[in-house]
Design a protein around this motif. Structure first.
Motif, PDB file in Angstrom:
ATOM      1  N   ASN A 190      -4.094  30.255   6.090  1.00  0.00           N
ATOM      2  CA  ASN A 190      -5.453  30.561   6.548  1.00  0.00           C
ATOM      3  C   ASN A 190      -6.519  29.638   5.946  1.00  0.00           C
ATOM      4  O   ASN A 190      -7.702  29.795   6.231  1.00  0.00           O
ATOM      5  N   GLY A 191      -6.121  28.710   5.082  1.00  0.00           N
ATOM      6  CA  GLY A 191      -7.055  27.754   4.497  1.00  0.00           C
ATOM      7  C   GLY A 191      -7.979  28.323   3.439  1.00  0.00           C
ATOM      8  O   GLY A 191      -8.860  27.624   2.945  1.00  0.00           O
ATOM      9  N   MET A 192      -7.788  29.572   3.076  1.00  0.00           N
ATOM     10  CA  MET A 192      -8.662  30.232   2.100  1.00  0.00           C
ATOM     11  C   MET A 192      -8.061  30.162   0.697  1.00  0.00           C
ATOM     12  O   MET A 192      -6.849  30.071   0.529  1.00  0.00           O
ATOM     13  N   TRP A 193      -8.939  30.276  -0.302  1.00  0.00           N
ATOM     14  CA  TRP A 193      -8.486  30.370  -1.691  1.00  0.00           C
ATOM     15  C   TRP A 193      -7.987  31.783  -1.946  1.00  0.00           C
ATOM     16  O   TRP A 193      -8.556  32.747  -1.431  1.00  0.00           O
ATOM     17  N   ALA A 194      -6.934  31.894  -2.727  1.00  0.00           N
ATOM     18  CA  ALA A 194      -6.318  33.198  -2.977  1.00  0.00           C
ATOM     19  C   ALA A 194      -5.624  33.215  -4.326  1.00  0.00           C
ATOM     20  O   ALA A 194      -5.365  32.171  -4.938  1.00  0.00           O
ATOM     21  N   LEU A 195      -5.311  34.418  -4.752  1.00  0.00           N
ATOM     22  CA  LEU A 195      -4.478  34.609  -5.931  1.00  0.00           C
ATOM     23  C   LEU A 195      -3.039  34.336  -5.550  1.00  0.00           C
ATOM     24  O   LEU A 195      -2.643  34.559  -4.403  1.00  0.00           O
ATOM     25  N   PRO A 196      -2.218  33.894  -6.484  1.00  0.00           N
ATOM     26  CA  PRO A 196      -0.796  33.793  -6.175  1.00  0.00           C
ATOM     27  C   PRO A 196      -0.224  35.193  -5.975  1.00  0.00           C
ATOM     28  O   PRO A 196      -0.682  36.161  -6.582  1.00  0.00           O
ATOM     29  N   GLY A 197       0.771  35.283  -5.119  1.00  0.00           N
ATOM     30  CA  GLY A 197       1.400  36.575  -4.884  1.00  0.00           C
ATOM     31  C   GLY A 197       2.183  36.588  -3.593  1.00  0.00           C
ATOM     32  O   GLY A 197       2.155  35.641  -2.816  1.00  0.00           O
ATOM     33  N   GLY A 198       2.877  37.685  -3.387  1.00  0.00           N
ATOM     34  CA  GLY A 198       3.672  37.834  -2.175  1.00  0.00           C
ATOM     35  C   GLY A 198       4.531  39.069  -2.235  1.00  0.00           C
ATOM     36  O   GLY A 198       4.417  39.886  -3.155  1.00  0.00           O
ATOM     37  N   LYS A 199       5.411  39.180  -1.266  1.00  0.00           N
ATOM     38  CA  LYS A 199       6.212  40.394  -1.128  1.00  0.00           C
ATOM     39  C   LYS A 199       7.343  40.460  -2.144  1.00  0.00           C
ATOM     40  O   LYS A 199       7.890  39.446  -2.554  1.00  0.00           O
ATOM     41  N   MET A 200       7.652  41.690  -2.525  1.00  0.00           N
ATOM     42  CA  MET A 200       8.763  41.950  -3.440  1.00  0.00           C
ATOM     43  C   MET A 200      10.079  41.746  -2.719  1.00  0.00           C
ATOM     44  O   MET A 200      10.200  42.017  -1.523  1.00  0.00           O
ATOM     45  N   GLU A 201      11.062  41.269  -3.456  1.00  0.00           N
ATOM     46  CA  GLU A 201      12.415  41.114  -2.946  1.00  0.00           C
ATOM     47  C   GLU A 201      13.261  42.284  -3.449  1.00  0.00           C
ATOM     48  O   GLU A 201      12.970  42.873  -4.492  1.00  0.00           O
ATOM     49  N   LEU A 202      14.295  42.614  -2.716  1.00  0.00           N
ATOM     50  CA  LEU A 202      15.216  43.666  -3.159  1.00  0.00           C
ATOM     51  C   LEU A 202      15.777  43.309  -4.531  1.00  0.00           C
ATOM     52  O   LEU A 202      16.101  42.147  -4.796  1.00  0.00           O
ATOM     53  N   GLY A 203      15.868  44.299  -5.408  1.00  0.00           N
ATOM     54  CA  GLY A 203      16.413  44.100  -6.747  1.00  0.00           C
ATOM     55  C   GLY A 203      15.429  43.510  -7.734  1.00  0.00           C
ATOM     56  O   GLY A 203      15.803  43.183  -8.857  1.00  0.00           O
ATOM     57  N   GLU A 204      14.167  43.401  -7.355  1.00  0.00           N
ATOM     58  CA  GLU A 204      13.159  42.774  -8.193  1.00  0.00           C
ATOM     59  C   GLU A 204      12.129  43.815  -8.637  1.00  0.00           C
ATOM     60  O   GLU A 204      11.774  44.704  -7.869  1.00  0.00           O
ATOM     61  N   SER A 205      11.632  43.685  -9.857  1.00  0.00           N
ATOM     62  CA  SER A 205      10.548  44.558 -10.320  1.00  0.00           C
ATOM     63  C   SER A 205       9.219  44.009  -9.811  1.00  0.00           C
ATOM     64  O   SER A 205       9.124  42.848  -9.378  1.00  0.00           O
ATOM     65  N   LEU A 206       8.188  44.824  -9.901  1.00  0.00           N
ATOM     66  CA  LEU A 206       6.859  44.371  -9.510  1.00  0.00           C
ATOM     67  C   LEU A 206       6.412  43.199 -10.382  1.00  0.00           C
ATOM     68  O   LEU A 206       5.916  42.184  -9.877  1.00  0.00           O
ATOM     69  N   ALA A 207       6.599  43.314 -11.695  1.00  0.00           N
ATOM     70  CA  ALA A 207       6.234  42.223 -12.605  1.00  0.00           C
ATOM     71  C   ALA A 207       7.044  40.972 -12.283  1.00  0.00           C
ATOM     72  O   ALA A 207       6.502  39.863 -12.251  1.00  0.00           O
ATOM     73  N   GLY A 208       8.334  41.142 -12.024  1.00  0.00           N
ATOM     74  CA  GLY A 208       9.186  40.009 -11.662  1.00  0.00           C
ATOM     75  C   GLY A 208       8.707  39.325 -10.399  1.00  0.00           C
ATOM     76  O   GLY A 208       8.743  38.091 -10.286  1.00  0.00           O
ATOM     77  N   CYS A 209       8.246  40.110  -9.443  1.00  0.00           N
ATOM     78  CA  CYS A 209       7.698  39.563  -8.205  1.00  0.00           C
ATOM     79  C   CYS A 209       6.477  38.704  -8.506  1.00  0.00           C
ATOM     80  O   CYS A 209       6.368  37.571  -8.008  1.00  0.00           O
ATOM     81  N   GLY A 210       5.548  39.211  -9.295  1.00  0.00           N
ATOM     82  CA  GLY A 210       4.347  38.456  -9.629  1.00  0.00           C
ATOM     83  C   GLY A 210       4.656  37.170 -10.373  1.00  0.00           C
ATOM     84  O   GLY A 210       4.058  36.119 -10.104  1.00  0.00           O
ATOM     85  N   ILE A 211       5.606  37.234 -11.294  1.00  0.00           N
ATOM     86  CA  ILE A 211       6.009  36.052 -12.061  1.00  0.00           C
ATOM     87  C   ILE A 211       6.648  35.013 -11.134  1.00  0.00           C
ATOM     88  O   ILE A 211       6.306  33.829 -11.177  1.00  0.00           O
ATOM     89  N   ARG A 212       7.574  35.452 -10.285  1.00  0.00           N
ATOM     90  CA  ARG A 212       8.267  34.549  -9.360  1.00  0.00           C
ATOM     91  C   ARG A 212       7.295  33.907  -8.379  1.00  0.00           C
ATOM     92  O   ARG A 212       7.291  32.688  -8.185  1.00  0.00           O
ATOM     93  N   GLU A 213       6.448  34.729  -7.748  1.00  0.00           N
ATOM     94  CA  GLU A 213       5.518  34.212  -6.746  1.00  0.00           C
ATOM     95  C   GLU A 213       4.534  33.222  -7.359  1.00  0.00           C
ATOM     96  O   GLU A 213       4.214  32.195  -6.755  1.00  0.00           O
ATOM     97  N   THR A 214       4.059  33.504  -8.568  1.00  0.00           N
ATOM     98  CA  THR A 214       3.124  32.583  -9.220  1.00  0.00           C
ATOM     99  C   THR A 214       3.788  31.245  -9.486  1.00  0.00           C
ATOM    100  O   THR A 214       3.198  30.189  -9.203  1.00  0.00           O
ATOM    101  N   LEU A 215       5.001  31.257  -9.996  1.00  0.00           N
ATOM    102  CA  LEU A 215       5.721  30.009 -10.253  1.00  0.00           C
ATOM    103  C   LEU A 215       5.979  29.253  -8.947  1.00  0.00           C
ATOM    104  O   LEU A 215       5.730  28.045  -8.865  1.00  0.00           O
ATOM    105  N   GLU A 216       6.463  29.954  -7.919  1.00  0.00           N
ATOM    106  CA  GLU A 216       6.758  29.305  -6.636  1.00  0.00           C
ATOM    107  C   GLU A 216       5.518  28.675  -6.006  1.00  0.00           C
ATOM    108  O   GLU A 216       5.595  27.586  -5.453  1.00  0.00           O
TER     109      GLU A 216
END
Length: 154
Positions: free
Chosen positions: A41-67
């Motif tokens: 969408n061309g907008m500025w945003a925080l890193p983030g995204g959907k959780m994957e099966l077998g992943e914690s919420l914190a793990g999701c945030g850590i993974r999405e930020t790195l990716e």
């Protein structure tokens, strides 16, 4: 896949999915916050995204930020919950996702800024600099909540 955000818009399409997600306000020791400019969408945003099966919420945030940014983080707290049923994301493939995101607080522990297939730019901003950046209302609310300093339930 391009998307369009609708928030409390009577003309928005009806949601047909609900996906747990995490976003992260990453704050450096200098008080600057990490943002990415999204390809969809061309907008500025925080890193983030959907959780994957077998992943914690914190793990999701850590993974999405790195990716999405190249920055490794640790989670240090929570900014708030974002579950407004009037906020939906319409994707080109026909999915219309109702918002269900937990906004976490994190701090960098390593890595190097890098763009991904989901971002065209990644940069650190002072809180005041974020005021003038183009971003969707829901991201601006998360930054406002973080700046207020207490967790918010939406």
């Amino acid at each position: 896949m391009p998307r369009r955000d609708y928030e409390d818009d009577p003309g928005a399409p009806e949601a047909n999915s609900l996906v747990p997600a995490a976003s992260v306000v990453v704050v450096g020791d200098d008080g600057k916050v990490l943002l990415q400019r999204r390809t969809d969408n061309g907008m500025w945003a925080l890193p983030g995204g959907k959780m994957e099966l077998g992943e914690s919420l914190a793990g999701c945030g850590i993974r999405e930020t790195l990716e999405e940014t190249g920055i490794r983080i640790e989670i240090t707290g929570i900014v708030g919950t974002c579950t407004n049923p009037g906020h939906v994301f319409a994707y080109d493939d026909g999915e219309v996702r109702q918002e269900f995101s937990i906004c976490l607080l994190g701090r960098p522990v390593g890595g190097t800024i890098a763009v991904s297939d989901e971002s065209t730019e990644v940069a650190w901003f002072t809180p005041e600099e974020t005021d003038g950046l183009p971003m969707v209302d829901s991201i601006r609310k998360r930054l406002t909540d973080w700046r207020a300093g207490s967790p918010v339930v939406r």
